[in-house]
Scaffold this active site. Structure first.
Site, short mmCIF file in Angstrom:
data_model
loop_
_atom_site.label_atom_id
_atom_site.label_comp_id
_atom_site.label_asym_id
_atom_site.label_seq_id
_atom_site.Cartn_x
_atom_site.Cartn_y
_atom_site.Cartn_z
N LYS A 198 -6.16 8.44 10.48
CA LYS A 198 -6.77 8.90 11.74
C LYS A 198 -7.48 10.25 11.58
O LYS A 198 -8.28 10.63 12.45
CB LYS A 198 -5.70 9.03 12.82
CG LYS A 198 -4.94 7.75 13.12
CD LYS A 198 -3.88 8.00 14.18
CE LYS A 198 -2.98 6.81 14.37
NZ LYS A 198 -2.11 6.55 13.19
N HIS A 253 8.76 7.24 7.62
CA HIS A 253 7.71 8.24 7.47
C HIS A 253 7.65 9.09 8.74
O HIS A 253 7.97 8.62 9.83
CB HIS A 253 6.34 7.58 7.23
CG HIS A 253 5.93 6.63 8.33
ND1 HIS A 253 6.48 5.35 8.47
CD2 HIS A 253 5.05 6.76 9.36
CE1 HIS A 253 5.92 4.75 9.51
NE2 HIS A 253 5.07 5.59 10.07
N VAL A 254 7.26 10.34 8.58
CA VAL A 254 7.16 11.27 9.71
C VAL A 254 5.69 11.59 9.96
O VAL A 254 4.88 11.67 9.04
CB VAL A 254 7.96 12.57 9.43
CG1 VAL A 254 7.31 13.39 8.34
CG2 VAL A 254 8.12 13.39 10.70
N TRP A 281 0.83 -1.20 0.00
CA TRP A 281 0.00 0.00 0.00
C TRP A 281 0.87 1.26 0.00
O TRP A 281 0.49 2.29 -0.59
CB TRP A 281 -0.94 0.00 1.20
CG TRP A 281 -0.28 0.17 2.53
CD1 TRP A 281 0.26 -0.80 3.32
CD2 TRP A 281 -0.07 1.40 3.23
NE1 TRP A 281 0.80 -0.26 4.47
CE2 TRP A 281 0.61 1.09 4.45
CE3 TRP A 281 -0.37 2.73 2.97
CZ2 TRP A 281 0.97 2.07 5.37
CZ3 TRP A 281 -0.02 3.71 3.90
CH2 TRP A 281 0.65 3.37 5.08
N SER A 337 4.66 1.60 12.93
CA SER A 337 3.64 0.61 12.58
C SER A 337 3.93 -0.04 11.24
O SER A 337 3.46 -1.14 10.97
CB SER A 337 2.25 1.28 12.56
OG SER A 337 2.25 2.38 11.67
#
Length: 377
Positions: A189, A259-260, A157, A254
């Site tokens: 989120k 990534h930030v 993804w 996760s």
């Protein structure tokens, strides 16, 4: 800003959300007003996770009409309108308590679906015991890295986003440079509407950086570009002051492609605990001082009960059970592990309840021959 790109993204899901059948509740977070559910759709053999979360309030939704406003102008959804249904619970002097149901436009609930869900997804969304691990560089090489290489989530993804195969219309900003570039887009989120709860991810284009552990001095240009370009894009798009943004990495993350996370400082976003988050500014500073800092540092992270990585660390050193020392060394470890935990304080408790607990904690347990002290109400 990216140019429009033709997308082959599938717009309709392969499941009917209304046919979700609950198996059990994984978490029920009363503070964040969210609940995570495990169940199935049409195929009972494939698990599905559904997360329901009440939307945050927006300032525009509590606006009220002024008498000078023209009656013919279109009305924006507001809690204080003729559509508000009010059920009075009680009124006592200056205090009143009500149950209210606003208009349909303001009753939306954010829903996130993971389907089909793996055991790792179920573990991620479940409530269980947590343990703090102090990961040395040696432990990372011997235990953590081999485990991640064999059991991490699929990154398909992520590559779909980076290759413009999916979610192209959600991209907020992109720098296409293969060495220092990244894509900025909303995290799942965020509802994508309320700037007060803005939550973006900056996913780097480089494919060989899994986490903080892989960062070194050669990545400083990429990190500085990620910091500055993200701030500029967010200010241009959403009008947020760059000095009001929190930018950080998770460890462990996760998913293992660097990534930030970016959100406003005033928003108590998930995963901002000190044992999980590492500020982007601090990471840059550490690498400026010591280019191989993250290959030499001991990094803390949290593992959940049921995680196989926790079992691997348990073989290295005691984690679930505290070794007994001194005069009690003959006491079985299991007895200590099974001991009833001391009742602590909760943020949701009233001061009267807290005072009651303080009394109980300060009062020695009575012996059988002693008179039983009166319990707190």
């Amino acid at each position: 800003m990216t140019e429009p790109v033709e997308s082959s993204e599938v717009k309709s899901p392969s499941y009917d959300l209304s046919k979700f059948r609950l198996k059990r509740i994984l978490t029920n977070n009363t503070v964040r007003k969210s609940i995570s559910l495990l169940g199935t759709f049409d195929d009972p053999a494939e698990d599905a996770i559904v997360v329901l979360e009440k939307n945050a309030y927006r300032e525009s939704e509590v606006a009220t009409e002024s008498p000078s406003e023209e009656s013919g102008s279109p009305k924006k959804p507001s809690y204080f309108s003729a559509d508000l249904k009010v059920d009075t619970e009680f009124v006592n002097n200056i205090y009143g308590s009500y149950q209210v149901v606003p208009s349909r436009d303001l009753c939306g609930v954010k829903c996130t679906v993971v389907y089909p869900a793996t055991e790792k997804h179920i573990e991620k969304y479940s409530v269980c015991q947590k343990y703090l691990i102090q990961e040395t560089p040696d432990l990372y090489q011997r235990i953590t890295l081999p485990y991640l290489s064999s059991s991490q989530f699929s990154l398909e993804w992520v590559y779909n986003i980076l290759e413009h195969k999916q979610e192209t219309e959600r991209i907020v900003f992109e720098d296409k440079d293969p060495e220092t570039g990244f894509i900025l887009l909303p995290d799942l989120k965020w509802d994508g509407r309320n700037v007060e709860t803005l939550y973006l991810l900056g996913i780097v284009h480089k494919h060989d950086i899994k986490s903080l552990r892989d960062l070194n001095g050669s990545h400083l240009d990429m990190l500085r570009n990620l910091r500055q370009s993200s701030k500029d894009a967010i200010f241009k798009r959403y009008g947020l002051n760059p000095n009001q943004l929190r930018m950080y990495f998770h460890y462990q993350p996760s998913f293992y492609h660097l990534h930030v996370h970016i959100n406003p400082v005033r928003n108590d976003a998930p995963g901002i605990w000190c044992e999980k988050s590492h500020m982007l500014d601090t990471v840059i500073n550490n690498l400026e001082l010591m280019p191989d800092y993250y290959q030499r540092a001991t990094l803390p992270f949290v593992l959940y009960e049921g995680n196989k990585l926790l079992d691997l660390y348990e073989k290295e050193r005691p984690i679930r059970v505290v070794p007994v020392q001194g005069d009690d060394k003959e006491q079985p470890k299991k007895e200590l592990a099974d001991a009833e935990p001391v009742e602590g304080f909760s943020d949701e408790e009233e001061e009267e309840e807290r005072q009651c607990k303080r009394i109980k904690l300060a009062t020695p347990e009575p012996k059988e021959a002693e008179t039983t002290v009166q319990a707190c109400a």
